[in-house]
Design a protein around this motif. Structure first.
Motif, PDB file in Angstrom:
ATOM      1  N   ILE A   1     -57.852 -18.359  40.194  1.00 17.38           N
ATOM      2  CA  ILE A   1     -58.284 -18.328  38.794  1.00 17.38           C
ATOM      3  C   ILE A   1     -58.028 -19.710  38.196  1.00 17.38           C
ATOM      4  CG2 ILE A   1     -57.820 -17.347  36.503  1.00 17.38           C
ATOM      5  CD1 ILE A   1     -57.239 -14.702  37.848  1.00 17.38           C
ATOM      6  N   ALA A   2     -59.013 -20.234  37.474  1.00 19.34           N
ATOM      7  CA  ALA A   2     -58.935 -21.600  36.940  1.00 19.34           C
ATOM      8  C   ALA A   2     -57.783 -21.736  35.942  1.00 19.34           C
ATOM      9  CB  ALA A   2     -60.257 -21.957  36.268  1.00 19.34           C
ATOM     10  N   ALA A   3     -57.265 -22.969  35.882  1.00 20.72           N
ATOM     11  CA  ALA A   3     -56.110 -23.244  35.014  1.00 20.72           C
ATOM     12  C   ALA A   3     -56.355 -22.893  33.546  1.00 20.72           C
ATOM     13  CB  ALA A   3     -55.698 -24.704  35.151  1.00 20.72           C
ATOM     14  N   PRO A   4     -57.524 -23.248  32.942  1.00 20.71           N
ATOM     15  CA  PRO A   4     -57.727 -22.893  31.524  1.00 20.71           C
ATOM     16  C   PRO A   4     -57.588 -21.399  31.264  1.00 20.71           C
ATOM     17  CG  PRO A   4     -59.356 -24.502  32.213  1.00 20.71           C
ATOM     18  CD  PRO A   4     -58.651 -24.074  33.459  1.00 20.71           C
ATOM     19  N   ALA A   5     -58.071 -20.576  32.182  1.00 18.97           N
ATOM     20  CA  ALA A   5     -57.958 -19.125  32.007  1.00 18.97           C
ATOM     21  C   ALA A   5     -56.495 -18.699  32.072  1.00 18.97           C
ATOM     22  CB  ALA A   5     -58.776 -18.404  33.070  1.00 18.97           C
ATOM     23  N   MET A   6     -55.716 -19.346  32.947  1.00 15.83           N
ATOM     24  CA  MET A   6     -54.296 -18.993  33.051  1.00 15.83           C
ATOM     25  C   MET A   6     -53.520 -19.454  31.815  1.00 15.83           C
ATOM     26  SD  MET A   6     -54.128 -17.200  35.694  1.00 15.83           S
ATOM     27  CE  MET A   6     -52.338 -16.978  35.675  1.00 15.83           C
TER      28      MET A   6
END
Length: 415
Positions: free
Chosen positions: A127-132
């Motif tokens: 899962i991409a960093a911005p979503a995390m």
């Protein structure tokens, strides 16, 4: 409108994240609980009906609720908190006399450990960093929600405890004022202990007149018993002669009307109440000032004379008989002069100074008084009786001649 990064996560990745997180929710809950118990060894764990600690159940539900919210497609914003569990935690803190600070610290530790594991799972499923980052922000919002629900439960427990304390306090006041009690410790000790009230040597009992139906209770502090449920709120001041206590009560009851009875031994609290009741009655009749809480010991003259109106009037009809034939205005002047003479025990100069009149006028009036009463003025008992009658008349601001017999002839008199 800006789309949220979590909403851009492909559905298969979101599902894998949820599957892994839910599969590990029980183990993660145990891990978080172990860390909490290690960090907060004084924390008391209560078991639920299943035999598991309620805290463990709550942690697991919080994890599962958060993950289900993410997997539902609702996004990372505003996750719903399982309210009842965390309200119960708040109630438990309140009922056990602890503050919410320790509970909030526990929640912060739990969220931090959960986020650490969620970050690892996010990396596993790419899962991409911005979503995390959004997930982390959502976790802190979730923490705020947990705290909010616990605050509600805490407030509910505090209100319930306060209501119970006030109920027990009213019962103690009722018992105290049902006296006198030859043995106060035996009569009151158990009730006092239940609210943590140490039996004092002396008390003063007060009654208040509500300035408005929904008036806020005076902030008297827990040492002073207060019953706001009565039509006239009652208060019991322990050891009222303690330095600063009178000032404290005066400031706390600013804007209220009422009265505080004299200081008496604890066993005789009802005697203090009776004087306070008398003073409140006089206040309601307009004979004592409104807008302040009177201290009965500062109003001895009014409390002794004003309630005895019928007796005083009967005595006035007899001892003021010499004024029966005097014109009303002159009778008032002579009565004022007689009272000043009795109060000062002096001659014309002292009487003139007290009344603000010329000494010659005072001498003339005193001669008239001597002619009217004669040798009766030399009798100490008669003078004392006259003192009581005339002071009572002065307090009520009514002319002493209202004891004059109807139909009496009027004797001319010079001023």
């Amino acid at each position: 409108m800006t789309r949220l990064a979590w909403s851009e996560v492909p559905r298969p990745q979101m599902d894998r994240f949820a599957d892994v997180a839910l599969a590990e929710s029980s183990a993660l809950a145990h891990e978080i609980l172990r860390a909490i118990r290690q960090e907060f060894p004084e924390l008391r764990l209560v078991e639920g009906e299943s035999g598991e600690p309620k805290a463990l159940v709550g942690i697991r539900r919080a994890i599962e609720g958060f993950v289900h919210h993410l997997a539902s497609g609702a996004g990372a914003a505003d996750p719903r908190v399982p309210s009842e569990v965390f309200q119960e935690f708040g109630r438990g803190e309140g009922l056990n006399g602890r503050s919410l600070d320790s509970l909030q610290a526990v929640y912060r530790l739990g969220v931090r450990l959960a986020w650490r594991r969620f970050a690892e799972i996010g990396q596993q499923v790419d899962i991409a960093a911005p979503a995390m980052y959004e997930l982390a922000e959502s976790g802190f919002k979730y923490l705020d929600g947990l705290v909010e629900q616990s605050v509600r439960g805490y407030a509910e427990a505090a209100a319930r405890q306060e209501g119970e304390r006030l109920r027990l306090q009213r019962r103690l006041i009722d018992r105290l004022l049902s006296g006198p009690h030859p043995d106060p410790a035996q009569a009151l000790g158990e009730r006092a202990a239940r609210i943590g009230w140490e039996l004092p040597a002396t008390v003063a009992v007060g009654l208040l007149i509500r300035p408005a139906r929904e008036a806020v209770a005076p902030a008297l502090g827990r040492g002073i018993l207060l019953d706001m449920e009565s039509e006239q709120p009652r208060l019991v001041i322990p050891d009222p002669d303690t330095a600063g206590r009178v000032d404290h009560v005066r400031h706390a009851t600013a804007g209220w009307s009422g009265a505080i009875g004299p200081t008496v031994p604890l066993a005789s609290a009802v005697a203090s109440l009776r004087w306070a009741e008398t003073a409140v009655t006089l206040t309601e009749e307009g004979l004592l000032p409104h807008g302040e809480v009177q201290h009965c010991t500062d109003r001895m003259e009014e409390l002794l004379l004003l309630p005895s109106r019928d007796l005083v009037d009967a005595a006035a009809a007899r001892c003021l008989t010499p004024l029966n034939g005097v014109a009303p205005a002159q009778a008032r002047r002579l009565a004022d002069t007689l009272l000043a003479w009795i109060e000062t025990s002096g001659g014309a100069p002292e009487v003139a100074h007290r009344l603000g009149i010329h000494p010659q006028t005072a001498r003339y009036r005193l001669r008239q008084i001597r002619e009217l009463w004669g040798d009766a003025l030399d009798d100490p008992d008669r003078r004392f009786e006259l003192l009581l009658v005339l002071r009572s008349k002065r307090l009520r601001a009514t002319p002493p001649t209202d004891a004059v017999h109807p139909g009496s002839t009027v004797r001319a008199a010079r001023s």
